[in-house]
Design a protein around this motif. Structure first.
Motif, PDB file in Angstrom:
ATOM      1  N   SER A   1       0.830  -1.193   0.000  1.00  0.00           N
ATOM      2  CA  SER A   1       0.000   0.000   0.000  1.00  0.00           C
ATOM      3  C   SER A   1       0.867   1.247   0.000  1.00  0.00           C
ATOM      4  CB  SER A   1      -0.912   0.004   1.235  1.00  0.00           C
ATOM      5  OG  SER A   1      -1.543   1.262   1.387  1.00  0.00           O
TER       6      SER A   1
ATOM      7  N   GLN B   1       0.168   3.740   1.466  1.00  0.00           N
ATOM      8  CA  GLN B   1       0.035   4.265   2.820  1.00  0.00           C
ATOM      9  C   GLN B   1       1.141   3.767   3.745  1.00  0.00           C
ATOM     10  OE1 GLN B   1      -3.337   3.129   5.522  1.00  0.00           O
ATOM     11  NE2 GLN B   1      -4.137   5.141   4.965  1.00  0.00           N
TER      12      GLN B   1
ATOM     13  N   ARG C   1      -0.153  -0.391  -4.426  1.00  0.00           N
ATOM     14  CA  ARG C   1      -1.589  -0.184  -4.221  1.00  0.00           C
ATOM     15  C   ARG C   1      -1.823   1.290  -3.882  1.00  0.00           C
ATOM     16  NH1 ARG C   1      -3.026  -4.525   0.297  1.00  0.00           N
ATOM     17  NH2 ARG C   1      -4.226  -2.674   0.872  1.00  0.00           N
TER      18      ARG C   1
ATOM     19  N   ASP D   1      -4.314   4.556  -3.337  1.00  0.00           N
ATOM     20  CA  ASP D   1      -5.700   4.876  -2.998  1.00  0.00           C
ATOM     21  C   ASP D   1      -6.105   6.229  -3.582  1.00  0.00           C
ATOM     22  OD1 ASP D   1      -4.809   6.909  -1.085  1.00  0.00           O
ATOM     23  OD2 ASP D   1      -4.322   5.234   0.243  1.00  0.00           O
ATOM     24  N   ASP D   2      -7.402   6.497  -3.566  1.00  0.00           N
ATOM     25  CA  ASP D   2      -7.923   7.742  -4.131  1.00  0.00           C
ATOM     26  C   ASP D   2      -7.374   8.964  -3.401  1.00  0.00           C
ATOM     27  OD1 ASP D   2      -9.372   6.308  -5.952  1.00  0.00           O
ATOM     28  OD2 ASP D   2     -11.298   6.518  -4.929  1.00  0.00           O
TER      29      ASP D   2
ATOM     30  N   TYR E   1       0.170  14.000   2.277  1.00  0.00           N
ATOM     31  CA  TYR E   1      -0.497  12.699   2.420  1.00  0.00           C
ATOM     32  C   TYR E   1       0.112  12.021   3.641  1.00  0.00           C
ATOM     33  CZ  TYR E   1      -1.834   7.858   1.280  1.00  0.00           C
ATOM     34  OH  TYR E   1      -2.330   6.567   1.311  1.00  0.00           O
TER      35      TYR E   1
ATOM     36  N   GLY F   1      -4.343   1.336   7.229  1.00  0.00           N
ATOM     37  CA  GLY F   1      -5.787   1.281   7.389  1.00  0.00           C
ATOM     38  C   GLY F   1      -6.280   1.302   8.813  1.00  0.00           C
TER      39      GLY F   1
ATOM     40  N   TRP G   1      -6.321   1.005  -5.962  1.00  0.00           N
ATOM     41  CA  TRP G   1      -6.887   0.039  -5.029  1.00  0.00           C
ATOM     42  C   TRP G   1      -8.319   0.360  -4.643  1.00  0.00           C
ATOM     43  CZ3 TRP G   1      -5.068  -4.442  -5.011  1.00  0.00           C
ATOM     44  CH2 TRP G   1      -5.433  -5.374  -4.033  1.00  0.00           C
ATOM     45  N   ASP G   2      -8.635   1.625  -4.454  1.00  0.00           N
ATOM     46  CA  ASP G   2     -10.021   1.960  -4.102  1.00  0.00           C
ATOM     47  C   ASP G   2     -10.970   1.589  -5.237  1.00  0.00           C
ATOM     48  OD1 ASP G   2      -9.418   2.843  -1.594  1.00  0.00           O
ATOM     49  OD2 ASP G   2      -9.351   4.964  -2.121  1.00  0.00           O
ATOM     50  N   THR G   3     -10.530   1.767  -6.484  1.00  0.00           N
ATOM     51  CA  THR G   3     -11.366   1.358  -7.615  1.00  0.00           C
ATOM     52  C   THR G   3     -11.557  -0.147  -7.620  1.00  0.00           C
ATOM     53  OG1 THR G   3     -10.485   3.217  -8.899  1.00  0.00           O
ATOM     54  CG2 THR G   3     -11.622   1.480 -10.124  1.00  0.00           C
TER      55      THR G   3
ATOM     56  N   ARG H   1     -13.902  -1.021  -4.644  1.00  0.00           N
ATOM     57  CA  ARG H   1     -15.243  -0.475  -4.869  1.00  0.00           C
ATOM     58  C   ARG H   1     -16.021  -1.286  -5.904  1.00  0.00           C
ATOM     59  NH1 ARG H   1     -13.661   4.438  -5.086  1.00  0.00           N
ATOM     60  NH2 ARG H   1     -13.173   4.469  -7.311  1.00  0.00           N
TER      61      ARG H   1
ATOM     62  N   TRP I   1      -6.356   6.475 -13.840  1.00  0.00           N
ATOM     63  CA  TRP I   1      -7.137   6.573 -12.596  1.00  0.00           C
ATOM     64  C   TRP I   1      -8.481   7.241 -12.859  1.00  0.00           C
ATOM     65  CZ3 TRP I   1      -7.428  11.404  -9.521  1.00  0.00           C
ATOM     66  CH2 TRP I   1      -8.172  11.244  -8.351  1.00  0.00           C
TER      67      TRP I   1
END
Length: 851
Positions: free
Chosen positions: A197, A199, A224, A226-227, A239, A246, A280-282, A285, A633
């Protein structure tokens, strides 16, 4: 059937007989014939062959699928199934199903790919090594593997062992990469995807981990994203990275400038084609299986090619549908796509894929039976047994399938549509929409006859964007799904078809998109997509030489009054190509932003993901890569990978060497005078029972000189094992020979110098090292240097062993894809050999020798 009993009741064929029959089947394409014979023809552990041509293979597959069909209502017959798969015309099971279905000699899975992981807290050596073993256990059974590293503590975190602090992600990336390389020896398959990630506080280390030559060569890596990160990039905001990823209560937090990390991702992708990015969010989702995340179907990573996001211990079998075969009157003004036949065959394909799940469950039972019968203790077998029990559980609960397509570019060309045009994109989207509706309709129908997958719950799925899209397109299908359920948790993907495309191109026209029409195409892996066609290149004396490279262009010729077997000048062929639908549709012609938009539009009708590469010419700026990622994206893509021509050896290379140089024969432009300071690599090797060390001086990353000596000896060179880089410094002393010292930086940042490398040598070794350094300094290509060293017949066994160690040290600098002349593959006796990551690799059968 036990393999010994099976071998006694079947007719066998010699290699010569099979190759001749397969060569005839593939219309003279020796590479396709050899790949099929070595990878997919039925054989036992002694190498005895039981099939002469792919037709025998297709009958074997049809027979097994019909056996499963007979368990259920309204079964398809063996003849019906055979008609769908014969000659690779309509339905094309991919590698693992082709090799494994009906194979009594090999205990292997039919799944092409797996994802593994550990639930709960898994940041421990126990968890890390468990994943390592699971990875190897799957790869030895032919599976590609993906897993995520976001659970590992960032560098510098406190740990409760003697190390006191964590080393972070990168050492474990190396561990998993090495395991892949180990299990892949002797031609066995091993493909790995590592993800993390954005993150994670060590994400930047992960992104940069493969920049050093020779590092983590056994893994693909993807981030990975994220949005929130993408929005921070777009608006140049900060960020927050954290660990655990998470978590609502992270133990570690770090604020970064998103755009700074983004620029590094873009630069690395531009420079070396990695990392790939996963939005990853896509993915989450849009994921239908993630509606069941709390029941064990939470997506954590992808398979090595990125087209199947999976939860731990789930896997997927793959099948491709040949779109070109549904074009009626191809390459004519009357060309049309037979949607009715296409939808009928998609329904059959989904049913076949469900049958393959039953066959896979039988294979898993056989694997568990073998584990039970193995002589090791139960404790030794515990991880492997538990792995396959988990895989069986996920296959039963979800019954996941992976139907995709191939020959999309040829389909468009046959219809007179240009790939990348607005019209071509709109038609592709319509095809994929029909594919999704037909496949989901078939899964509902199969659920009515056979039962839904055990976890199906329409209430869980009602707000899923993909399911909502299906409802809007076909309400009748949606309400039938509410009533009967669905047989499979997820169904669709677009995967690279690899060697399957190679084998099918001469029998039914399935092939990589836009194959070049000239002989030099053999230098590039035939599974590459979108490789540039240089129509001005010399194409030879007769069209016959090129029939195996572009079957569909011959179809176009015949449809337009040309003789496909005729002889044409290069100018005439260039003129014909310019008039064909392939003109202006190669990777360098297609609007790259438009291609990304096409991928995003098609992705709306693919419930898993799409393995698509954006192929770019060498001279594109880095900014374009960033623009394409950003557009991907915004367009709804789930992931994207970029290859710039020449950015990674052996992946996407231009076929035409320049006039000034030939591949593998370029003289390095070294300075006439040795610089006083050279960067150096440290390479360790074994000479009989002694440990040796080599210092390789580099100029522009290429070997310029080599020093070797004993390691870990009071009279040798004492150097910490973690040292892999440093400097070789030349000191000129008046009236004395020059002295060479090695200098490195210790872990506290202080410089440490080992003086007098040359004095650490046995004089005989020193003289040979000077000979080797002389050839390097005068620009002899590395393959020729290796060949020269191997040809030396030295006096003692010990110095010959030392010579072999020097060869291994130098091979790592040979460019991937460099062809080898005058040697024969020990496995298949072919001559199509190249260097790949320092190993001698056969393009025909895939075997590799690294010694």
């Amino acid at each position: 059937m036990h393999s010994t009993a099976a071998s006694q009741t079947r007719e066998t064929y010699t290699d010569e007989t099979v190759f001749a029959a397969a060569l005839d089947y593939f219309g003279g394409d020796d590479l396709a014939a050899r790949v099929w014979m070595n990878k997919y023809a039925l054989k036992d552990s002694q190498g005895r062959l039981y099939e002469r041509t792919p037709d025998d293979m297709h009958r074997r597959i049809a027979r097994e699928l019909a056996r499963i069909e007979a368990r259920y209502p309204k079964p398809m017959s063996e003849a019906e199934i055979y008609g769908l798969i014969k000659d690779f015309r309509y339905l094309v099971p991919q590698g693992s199903p082709m090799a494994g279905i009906g194979n009594p000699f090999q205990i292997a899975s039919l799944s092409n790919c797996f994802v593994i992981g550990t639930e709960g807290q898994s940041d421990s050596y126990g968890a890390i090594m468990k994943i390592d073993q699971e990875q190897v256990q799957l790869m030895k059974r032919r599976g590609g593997v993906g897993h995520d590293l976001s659970h590992i503590r960032p560098k510098g975190s406190p740990v409760k062992n003697s190390a006191l602090t964590s080393t972070g992600l990168v050492p474990f990336m190396e561990r998993y990469s090495s395991s892949t390389r180990e299990v892949a020896q002797d031609g066995r398959r091993g493909a790995l995807m590592l993800t993390v990630s954005i993150q994670h506080p060590d994400a930047l280390d992960f992104i940069n981990a493969k920049l050093e030559t020779g590092k983590i060569t056994g893994a693909n890596i993807s981030v990975r994203i994220d949005d929130a990160f993408m929005e921070a990039v777009e608006h140049d905001r900060e960020y927050v990275q954290q660990f655990p990823v998470g978590s609502d209560q992270p133990a570690v937090e770090r604020t970064v400038r998103a755009r700074e990390i983004w620029e590094i991702i873009v630069h690395n992708a531009w420079q070396s084609a990695e990392p790939g990015v996963l939005f990853w969010d896509t993915i989450i989702r849009e994921s239908v299986p993630d509606c069941y995340a709390d029941l064990g179907f939470k997506t954590i990573s992808t398979n090595p090619c990125g087209e199947i996001p999976l939860c731990p211990y789930d896997s997927c079998r793959l099948l491709a549908i040949n779109l070109l075969s549904y074009v009626q009157d191809p390459f004519t003004p009357q060309a049309r796509f037979d949607f009715e036949l296409f939808r009928t065959h998609v329904g059959a394909a989904q049913r076949v894929m469900d049958d393959i799940i039953d066959l896979e469950l039988e294979k898993v039972e056989a694997i568990l039976g073998k584990i039970g019968a193995d002589p090791e203790t139960e404790e030794t077998k515990r991880v492997e047994r538990r792995l396959w029990e988990e895989i069986r559980k996920k296959a039963l609960e979800g019954r996941r399938t992976g139907i995709g397509i191939t020959a999309e570019g040829d389909m468009l060309a046959a219809l007179g549509l240009r790939y990348g045009s607005d019209e071509g994109t709109a038609f592709s989207v319509e095809v994929h929409k029909n594919l999704a509706l037909a496949a989901y309709g078939a899964s509902v129908k199969t659920a009515r006859e056979r039962g839904a997958f055990p976890l199906f719950d329409a209430e869980r799925e009602k707000n899923n964007p993909f399911i909502t899209r299906l409802k809007e397109a076909d309400e009748k299908l949606y309400y039938e799904m509410l009533e009967y359920g669905r047989r499979n948790i997820a169904l669709l993907t677009i995967a690279p078809t690899g060697t399957t495309s190679l084998m099918t191109q001469t029998t039914s026209g399935i092939e990589p998109v836009f194959l070049p029409v000239y002989k030099r195409r053999r230098k590039v892996n035939p599974s590459d997509k979108g490789v540039r066609i240089d129509y001005t290149d010399e194409v030879g004396d007769s069209w016959e030489e090129y029939t195996v490279f572009h079957h569909q262009f011959r179809v176009w010729m015949a449809a337009h009054g040309y003789d496909p077997a005729g002889e044409y000048s290069p100018e005439e062929i260039v003129e014909m190509v310019a008039a064909s639908p392939y003109h202006n549709a190669t990777s360098n012609d297609v609007d790259w932003v438009q291609k990304v938009r096409l991928q995003g539009a098609v992705q709306q009708w693919v419930d898993h993901s799409i393995s698509v590469t954006i192929n770019l010419p060498n001279d594109v700026p880095e900014e374009l890569v960033g623009l394409l990622y950003l557009q991907a994206w915004k367009s709804g893509c789930k992931g994207v990978t970029v290859y710039r021509d020449g950015s990674r050896s052996g992946v996407l290379v231009s076929d035409t060497p320049s006039k000034e140089e030939k591949e593998g024969e370029t003289l390095t432009a070294f300075p006439l005078k040795r610089p006083e300071v050279l960067e150096a690599d440290v390479v360790r090797f074994q000479n009989n029972k002694d440990k040796w060390i080599a210092f390789i001086g580099l100029i522009d990353g290429q070997p310029y000189e080599i020093f070797t000596g004993l390691a870990d000896d009071e009279d040798g060179i004492l150097l910490p094992r973690w040292v892999e880089k440093g400097l070789i410094i030349k000191h000129r002393m008046e009236g004395q020979p020059s002295r060479y010292d090695f200098q490195f930086q210790n872990k506290q940042g202080y410089k440490t110098t080992i003086e007098g490398l040359s004095h650490k040598f046995n004089p005989e070794y020193w003289n040979y090292a000077k000979l080797i350094s002389g050839t390097l300094r005068h620009g002899m290509p590395i393959p020729k240097v290796v060949e020269l060293i191997q040809s030396l017949h030295l006096d003692s066994e010990q110095i010959n062993t030392w010579k072999n160690g020097v060869v291994r040290a130098l091979k790592k600098y040979i460019k991937d894809g460099t062809e080898v002349k005058g040697q024969t593959c020990e496995n298949c006796k072919g001559h199509n050999l190249v260097f790949q990551e320092g190993c001698l690799t056969c393009r025909d059968c895939g075997s590799s020798k690294c010694g």
